[in-house]
Design an enzyme around this catalytic site. Structure first.
Site, PDB file in Angstrom:
ATOM      1  N   HIS A  94     -52.063  49.538 -67.131  1.00  0.00           N
ATOM      2  CA  HIS A  94     -52.099  48.147 -66.667  1.00  0.00           C
ATOM      3  C   HIS A  94     -53.164  48.030 -65.573  1.00  0.00           C
ATOM      4  CE1 HIS A  94     -50.953  44.362 -64.855  1.00  0.00           C
ATOM      5  NE2 HIS A  94     -50.280  44.097 -65.951  1.00  0.00           N
ATOM      6  N   GLU A 166     -55.610  42.468 -72.078  1.00  0.00           N
ATOM      7  CA  GLU A 166     -55.272  41.697 -70.884  1.00  0.00           C
ATOM      8  C   GLU A 166     -56.511  41.525 -70.013  1.00  0.00           C
ATOM      9  OE1 GLU A 166     -50.815  41.730 -69.886  1.00  0.00           O
ATOM     10  OE2 GLU A 166     -51.823  43.209 -68.666  1.00  0.00           O
ATOM     11  N   GLY A 232     -46.032  38.501 -67.990  1.00  0.00           N
ATOM     12  CA  GLY A 232     -45.709  38.891 -66.620  1.00  0.00           C
ATOM     13  C   GLY A 232     -44.751  37.902 -65.981  1.00  0.00           C
TER      14      GLY A 232
END
Ligand code: PGA
Length: 265
Positions: A94, A166, A232
């Site tokens: 991430h 992302e 998220g």
């Protein structure tokens, strides 16, 4: 056919009782859909109690991170080996881990291998910064992240991996436009096709993440090759998260349960 996957990344939010309450509410709210898989990624601390609480027909669990060695003198770390009976998935790479905790390309590669070795499915996050996009480096960044992360895996192992595109500029800010998502997702699947072959490219699931909300679900699922979402802040509110799942179900129903075809299929 690839099953749609929706992952809620709770990040560093919710203590044990708050997490338990959210699961309770989600369980009341979210129905079981045969063609949609819903995954929750709570904090490390709450994984174990939630693993006893969750209805496994509705949810699977993911860790947000783990360390690549199986055991040893690594103060403060938790290994994939310790998580193997608790979680089905783990989020790796991430951008918050890359940027704030210095997970570099080699660390991400080692974590991918450790996850696979411990039979936990990695959800590999890739994506560019605003500056890299402006400098037209998006594909190069994706290439480098994919090349290293997948380099120690076989084609059969890669086929089960999940990749989440992302864009860093989108996270917590603004949803990327369908055209931008299309370009990146096509690139990612093309990379997988070139390196690991057509079968793997058809099998691998690619998610979009970055400010996903119920209103944008249909537009994003219309993008060929988008197989779900990494959510998220929208996953911390049970109404919002349930609405994302519901919107996905409606989209699937409208499309007769067919995923938009991937270019070349
Ligand atoms: P967001 O986060 O939905 O809050 O933008 C997505 C993520 O970081 O995975």
């Amino acid at each position: 056919m690839r099953k749609i996957l929706i992952v809620g990344n709770w990040k560093m939010h919710l203590n044990a009782s708050q997490a338990s309450l959210l699961v309770h509410r989600l369980q009341e709210r979210i129905k079981i859909y045969r063609d949609i898989e819903v995954v929750l990624a709570p904090s490390m601390l709450t994984l174990q109690p939630l693993s006893l609480q969750i209805d496994r027909r509705k949810f699977r669990l993911a860790a947000q991170n783990a360390y690549f060695r199986d055991e040893g003198p690594f103060t403060g770390e938790v290994s994939f080996n310790m998580l193997r009976d608790i979680v089905h998935y783990v989020i790796i790479g991430h951008s918050e881990r890359r940027q704030l905790f210095h997970d570099n390309l080699a660390t991400v590669r080692d974590k991918m291998a450790a996850a696979v070795r411990n039979e936990i499915v990695p959800i590999l996050c890739v994506g560019e910064t605003q500056q890299e996009r402006e400098d037209k480096e998006t594909k190069q960044v994706l290439h480098d992240q994919l090349m290293t992360a997948l380099s120690n895996l076989t084609a059969a192992e890669v086929a089960d991996v999940v990749i989440a595109y992302e864009p860093i500029w989108a996270i917590g800010q603004v949803t990327a436009k369908p055209g931008q998502v299309a370009e990146a997702v096509t690139y990612v699947r093309g990379y997988v096709r070139d390196v690991f072959g057509e079968k793997v490219a058809k099998n691998i699931r690619i998610l979009y993440g970055g400010d996903v909300a119920p209103e944008v679900v249909h537009g994003l699922l219309d993008v060929p090759g988008v197989d779900g979402f990494l959510v998220g802040h929208g996953s911390l509110n049970y109404e919002t998260f349930a609405a994302i799942v519901e919107a996905t179900h409606r989209w699937q129903r409208n499309n007769n349960g067919e995923m938009a075809p991937v270019k070349g299929e």
